[in-house]
Write a protein that holds these residues in place. Structure first.
Motif, PDB file in Angstrom:
ATOM      1  N   CYS A 122      12.691  24.517 -31.180  1.00 36.64           N
ATOM      2  CA  CYS A 122      12.412  25.537 -32.271  1.00 36.64           C
ATOM      3  C   CYS A 122      12.225  24.904 -33.631  1.00 36.64           C
ATOM      4  N   CYS A 139      15.673  25.285 -36.116  1.00 42.09           N
ATOM      5  CA  CYS A 139      17.044  24.354 -35.755  1.00 42.09           C
ATOM      6  C   CYS A 139      16.586  23.469 -34.853  1.00 42.09           C
ATOM      7  N   CYS A 146      13.484  30.231 -32.731  1.00 41.39           N
ATOM      8  CA  CYS A 146      14.140  30.732 -31.433  1.00 41.39           C
ATOM      9  C   CYS A 146      14.702  32.002 -31.741  1.00 41.39           C
ATOM     10  N   CYS A 168      18.007  31.399 -33.716  1.00 40.55           N
ATOM     11  CA  CYS A 168      18.201  31.462 -35.283  1.00 40.55           C
ATOM     12  C   CYS A 168      17.834  32.714 -35.878  1.00 40.55           C
ATOM     13  N   ARG A 192      20.811  25.197 -39.088  1.00 42.68           N
ATOM     14  CA  ARG A 192      20.689  26.523 -39.600  1.00 42.68           C
ATOM     15  C   ARG A 192      21.469  26.492 -40.958  1.00 42.68           C
TER      16      ARG A 192
HETATM   17 ZN   LIG Z   1      16.184  28.104 -33.480  1.00 44.54          ZN
END
Ligand SMILES: [Zn+2]
Length: 333
Positions: A4, A7, A24, A27, A298
């Motif tokens: 991703c 993240c 993703c 997220c 994140r």
């Molecule tokens: Zn992600």
């Protein structure tokens, strides 16, 4: 492998999809706690602590692995909040020697009682041996942690609750990082119904290998019949405090904590972790810490590059073999 863009979750992670920007679905769908939200939780937590101070005994029992996060939590509970802490350590037979030294020094320095609990190694060997070989947990559980870690945490959660109930301790604390547990569960009343359901996940698959020998480590009918007012409140304060690994390490090192040289990079206390990670990566093609590290990245508490480094790192095979030999497991390679 693709990761991703935001993240560190890989394209092998169950249920993952990416948008055109490479971000993703986790997220996109996971809310990040705001400063305001963190502050609200902190206030709730501080009010709770004042209400729960226990004139007759310990205020809180802490799940204490001797690792960096739980040591930092111990420091907060004793120094910032002046609580009487019982630090409960579950010795799974794989605690690094340096982690044991840290446990003794930190509990002495911070004025907490240390309770080291060690089941016979033969039982742990049976239990971890089963967890290593077979898929005994639901896929959802294994998205978040390895089968071996899930097993160990199952024991810890049950034993710590048993301890809180029998010593009449009103609070149970964990050092979960912001990636391990959401802020929504940072202050949570326990109850017999939920506990009965959650301990089944780990206890029931293991009953087949260990039978009655396993029963003392989980809550029995009598424990579950304890009146609701005696059930403790679970807390994990790292969810609403500033989480920065460097700062945490600096603070605990300043009072004598020493980073073990013999554990793998994702653990600061356990010598079984490398094998647990190795087996998980072989079986599922993603790192068992990916979910946790993705959460920390994140939340803004770790740079994505640093997180990627952690989830891409291969295990030290000397450590993998050390644990496999102790458990009597043959493994390829
Ligand atoms: Zn992600």
């Amino acid at each position: 492998m693709n990761y991703c863009a935001k993240c560190v979750l890989p394209d092998t992670f169950p249920g993952i999809t990416f948008d055109e920007g490479g971000v993703c679905n986790y997220c996109r769908n996971t809310p990040i706690p705001t400063e305001e939200e963190k502050h609200e939780h902190l206030q709730r937590f501080e009010e709770l602590i004042e209400k729960k101070r226990n004139p007759k005994g310990f205020d809180v029992v802490l799940a204490y692995s001797g690792g960096k996060d739980s040591t930092y939590t111990l420091m907060m509970l004793t120094r910032t909040y002046k609580l009487k802490v019982l630090a409960f350590t579950f010795d799974n037979g794989f605690i690094s020697e340096q982690a044991k030294v840290n446990i003794h020094i930190m509990t002495d320095t911070l004025g907490a009682a240390s309770f080291m609990f060690r089941p016979p190694f033969g039982l742990m060997k049976q239990v971890f041996g089963l967890a290593a070989k077979e898929t005994i947990y639901s896929p959802k559980t294994l998205d978040r942690a390895s089968s071996i870690c899930t097993t160990c945490i199952g024991f810890v959660k049950a034993m710590i609750l048993k301890t809180a109930l029998s010593y009449h301790i009103p609070l149970v604390a964990y050092g979960w990082s912001p990636g391990q547990a959401p802020i929504a569960s940072a202050v949570m009343q326990t109850n017999p119904r939920l506990q009965s359901i959650s301990q089944r996940t780990v206890r029931d698959p293991l009953l087949q290998v260990a039978g009655d020998w396993l029963k003392p480590y989980f809550l029995n009918e009598e424990d579950l019949a304890t009146p609701q007012e005696r059930w403790p409140v679970n807390i994990h304060p790292l969810a609403f405090t500033k989480y920065d690994e460097e700062v945490i390490l600096a603070k605990i090192q300043a009072i004598g904590w020493v980073k073990p040289a013999d554990t793998d990079p994702n653990s600061t206390n356990c010598l079984l972790n490398a094998l647990a990670n190795y087996i998980h990566r072989q079986r599922f093609s993603f790192h068992p810490y990916a979910w946790e590290i993705a959460g920390i990245v994140r939340s803004g508490s770790m740079a994505r590059e640093e997180g990627l480094g952690k989830v891409c790192q291969e295990e030290d095979m000397t450590m993998v073999r050390y644990a496999a030999d102790l458990l009597g497991i043959d493994f390829p390679g």
